[in-house]
Scaffold this motif. Sequence first.
Motif, mmCIF file in Angstrom:
data_model
loop_
_atom_site.group_PDB
_atom_site.id
_atom_site.type_symbol
_atom_site.label_atom_id
_atom_site.label_comp_id
_atom_site.label_asym_id
_atom_site.label_seq_id
_atom_site.Cartn_x
_atom_site.Cartn_y
_atom_site.Cartn_z
ATOM 1 N N LEU A 129 -0.921 -35.025 -3.574
ATOM 2 C CA LEU A 129 -1.805 -36.058 -3.827
ATOM 3 C C LEU A 129 -3.181 -35.299 -4.028
ATOM 4 C CD1 LEU A 129 -0.805 -39.506 -2.019
ATOM 5 C CD2 LEU A 129 -0.795 -38.747 -4.684
ATOM 6 N N THR A 130 -3.662 -34.646 -2.912
ATOM 7 C CA THR A 130 -4.758 -33.753 -2.840
ATOM 8 C C THR A 130 -4.530 -32.446 -2.192
ATOM 9 O OG1 THR A 130 -5.521 -34.409 -0.617
ATOM 10 C CG2 THR A 130 -6.137 -36.023 -2.351
ATOM 11 N N MET A 131 -5.579 -31.616 -2.220
ATOM 12 C CA MET A 131 -5.295 -30.143 -1.341
ATOM 13 C C MET A 131 -5.928 -30.276 -0.175
ATOM 14 S SD MET A 131 -8.466 -27.925 -3.060
ATOM 15 C CE MET A 131 -8.594 -27.247 -1.557
ATOM 16 N N GLN A 132 -6.204 -31.641 0.575
ATOM 17 C CA GLN A 132 -6.922 -31.492 1.502
ATOM 18 C C GLN A 132 -6.074 -31.197 2.646
ATOM 19 O OE1 GLN A 132 -8.302 -35.772 0.010
ATOM 20 N NE2 GLN A 132 -9.949 -35.212 1.626
ATOM 21 N N LYS A 146 -8.736 -33.448 -5.940
ATOM 22 C CA LYS A 146 -7.399 -33.951 -6.374
ATOM 23 C C LYS A 146 -6.418 -33.071 -6.936
ATOM 24 C CE LYS A 146 -8.894 -38.518 -6.851
ATOM 25 N NZ LYS A 146 -9.614 -39.593 -8.074
ATOM 26 N N THR A 147 -5.193 -33.201 -6.761
ATOM 27 C CA THR A 147 -4.010 -31.929 -7.531
ATOM 28 C C THR A 147 -3.118 -32.988 -8.365
ATOM 29 O OG1 THR A 147 -3.279 -32.112 -5.253
ATOM 30 C CG2 THR A 147 -4.662 -30.332 -5.756
ATOM 31 N N LEU A 148 -1.982 -32.276 -8.299
ATOM 32 C CA LEU A 148 -1.182 -32.714 -9.386
ATOM 33 C C LEU A 148 -0.507 -34.245 -9.162
ATOM 34 C CD1 LEU A 148 0.983 -29.478 -9.696
ATOM 35 C CD2 LEU A 148 -0.661 -30.505 -11.671
ATOM 36 N N GLY A 149 -0.312 -34.375 -7.774
ATOM 37 C CA GLY A 149 0.277 -35.690 -7.543
ATOM 38 C C GLY A 149 2.011 -35.735 -7.957
ATOM 39 N N LEU A 150 2.715 -34.912 -7.840
ATOM 40 C CA LEU A 150 4.017 -35.177 -8.236
ATOM 41 C C LEU A 150 4.683 -35.951 -7.260
ATOM 42 C CD1 LEU A 150 5.233 -31.155 -8.858
ATOM 43 C CD2 LEU A 150 3.942 -32.804 -10.400
ATOM 44 N N PHE A 151 4.144 -36.135 -6.259
ATOM 45 C CA PHE A 151 4.831 -37.340 -5.332
ATOM 46 C C PHE A 151 3.872 -37.749 -4.483
ATOM 47 C CE2 PHE A 151 6.435 -33.006 -4.359
ATOM 48 C CZ PHE A 151 5.295 -32.488 -3.516
ATOM 49 N N ASP A 152 4.061 -38.920 -3.666
ATOM 50 C CA ASP A 152 3.046 -39.716 -2.953
ATOM 51 C C ASP A 152 2.736 -39.312 -1.605
ATOM 52 O OD1 ASP A 152 2.508 -41.536 -5.022
ATOM 53 O OD2 ASP A 152 3.923 -42.862 -4.378
ATOM 54 N N PHE A 153 2.854 -38.032 -1.539
ATOM 55 C CA PHE A 153 2.533 -37.384 -0.197
ATOM 56 C C PHE A 153 1.743 -35.926 -0.252
ATOM 57 C CE2 PHE A 153 7.137 -36.504 -1.000
ATOM 58 C CZ PHE A 153 7.187 -35.072 -0.766
ATOM 59 N N ASN A 154 1.356 -35.552 0.848
ATOM 60 C CA ASN A 154 0.594 -34.036 0.632
ATOM 61 C C ASN A 154 1.470 -33.205 1.470
ATOM 62 O OD1 ASN A 154 -1.622 -34.960 -0.655
ATOM 63 N ND2 ASN A 154 -3.164 -34.513 0.898
ATOM 64 N N ILE A 155 1.164 -31.798 0.976
ATOM 65 C CA ILE A 155 2.023 -30.974 1.551
ATOM 66 C C ILE A 155 1.044 -30.053 2.555
ATOM 67 C CG2 ILE A 155 3.345 -28.541 1.192
ATOM 68 C CD1 ILE A 155 4.727 -30.602 0.256
ATOM 69 N N ASN A 156 1.602 -29.465 3.878
ATOM 70 C CA ASN A 156 1.007 -28.524 4.628
ATOM 71 C C ASN A 156 1.895 -27.448 4.612
ATOM 72 O OD1 ASN A 156 0.481 -27.473 7.618
ATOM 73 N ND2 ASN A 156 -1.150 -27.610 6.299
ATOM 74 N N ASP B 136 -12.042 -24.913 8.890
ATOM 75 C CA ASP B 136 -11.390 -26.530 9.291
ATOM 76 C C ASP B 136 -10.660 -27.089 7.892
ATOM 77 O OD1 ASP B 136 -12.614 -26.595 11.601
ATOM 78 O OD2 ASP B 136 -14.376 -27.663 11.066
ATOM 79 N N MET B 137 -10.109 -27.993 8.160
ATOM 80 C CA MET B 137 -9.419 -28.778 7.027
ATOM 81 C C MET B 137 -10.210 -29.534 6.221
ATOM 82 S SD MET B 137 -5.463 -30.360 7.644
ATOM 83 C CE MET B 137 -4.407 -29.077 7.456
ATOM 84 N N PRO B 138 -10.170 -29.409 4.699
ATOM 85 C CA PRO B 138 -10.880 -30.303 3.791
ATOM 86 C C PRO B 138 -10.531 -31.704 3.828
ATOM 87 C CG PRO B 138 -9.507 -29.006 2.504
ATOM 88 C CD PRO B 138 -9.197 -28.542 4.074
ATOM 89 N N ILE B 139 -10.805 -32.387 5.174
ATOM 90 C CA ILE B 139 -10.208 -33.728 5.207
ATOM 91 C C ILE B 139 -11.162 -34.850 4.411
ATOM 92 C CG2 ILE B 139 -9.265 -33.238 7.462
ATOM 93 C CD1 ILE B 139 -11.305 -34.761 8.734
ATOM 94 N N VAL B 140 -12.354 -34.361 3.994
ATOM 95 C CA VAL B 140 -13.075 -35.178 3.154
ATOM 96 C C VAL B 140 -13.838 -34.175 2.129
ATOM 97 C CG1 VAL B 140 -13.599 -37.112 4.520
ATOM 98 C CG2 VAL B 140 -15.338 -35.117 4.492
#
Lengths: 233, 233
Positions: A129-132, A146-156, B136-140
């Motif tokens: 969802l985001t690059m956060q 904001k990124t592609l949002g191919l699915f409803d979660f984020n990757i680390n 740090d991680m870009p949490i906001v």
Amino acid sequence: MQAIIASTSTIHGSSYLEYLLPSLETHFADVQDVLFIPFARLGGISHDEYTEKAKEGLKPCGKDVRGLHEFEDPIKAIASAEAIFVGGGNTFLLVKQLHELGLMNVLRTAIDAGASYLGTSAGSNICGLTMQTTNDMPIVYPPSFKTLGLFDFNINPHYMDTDSNSTHKGETREIRIKEFQNLNSVIVVGLREGSWLKVADAKITLEGGLPARIFEPGQPPYEIDSNAILNFN
Amino acid sequence: MQAIIASTSTIHGSSYLEYLLPSLETHFADVQDVLFIPFARLGGISHDEYTEKAKEGLKPCGKDVRGLHEFEDPIKAIASAEAIFVGGGNTFLLVKQLHELGLMNVLRTAIDAGASYLGTSAGSNICGLTMQTTNDMPIVYPPSFKTLGLFDFNINPHYMDTDSNSTHKGETREIRIKEFQNLNSVIVVGLREGSWLKVADAKITLEGGLPARIFEPGQPPYEIDSNAILNFN
């Protein structure tokens, strides 16, 4: 949607993309041309050098690789690509350029329309969802996270377990992800190096032989095994 | 300008601020009240909890500590502070709030006017030109990466040397800083945990007994010894 979303391009003791080649043979079986997006500039190398590296890496699969920077019209290049590989490097740099060139939505549309996607590291980070939950340094200021949002979660990607012997006082990866979740109600999938997500239409499978660490907001993190299907609904 | 700019609040095997106390006794000798800015929310704790922690940490110095969030008018609170402590945590979160509340310039002005400053980790990161060398991680998403610019370089706190035995393929700290410098012609001071910069008017001294690693754009990084004066002109 057909995608391989890998924690890393390279695992220890192995060459660029080498560990992914058996999966890529299948993933890219029906395509000849792969469009490479070198914007994350792995290690700071140029777009040309990085495209050369991608070409070398995919050579055993016998694919023709061209860098997006070689095209006059990048929107058309993405929209007409049968396969797209977004390489790793710096996620801030990648996301800034995708937004500024108006390519984020174009990329999403192309993947939805059936282009086979390969992402490694930063290229996997942008699938969420985001690059956060990137690990990267903010070397440039993107217009949005904001990124592609191919699915409803984020990757680390490059997920690292806490080293209980460490004397370092910087935050552990797990603490960083928890801090993210204090402010964002988003599931995070910690993908260890050597793992990837295989997306086949609506089915998302963890592959690579390693467990992944799942962070659901407000819950203790837990592990899922390789070959598990990810389903958070 | 009078400032202590520390890599970390806490070193291994020691309590919060403990290793800095002898220096803080001198640094804060002429002040009774310390204004604490808890916005970076160390480990995600609340502003109240974090202020309590700062109070405990500074107790041996006998100072009165109040959190900025307790004041109705934060601009006035900063402008009239005799000493200001900005604690660590997440730099994105800290910088977002300082910008959104219009406090970045107010803080700079207060320090220029003679408020004794103490920064740890994120609170040190913001002393540079930008926060772009944070770990740090870009949490906001902050409205800008620009920070106080107390001097013409950036800080990388919690600096970690490359572990030549590591099998991890994520970027080393040194590679990250080099990637930053590919795109930004800014000197970076890698401050190891246990080090701090002592700023006394125009004189900046490395203290804490450890060397620091200096990255000048286009040059190989080099070490400076503890007690060295930083002068890049």
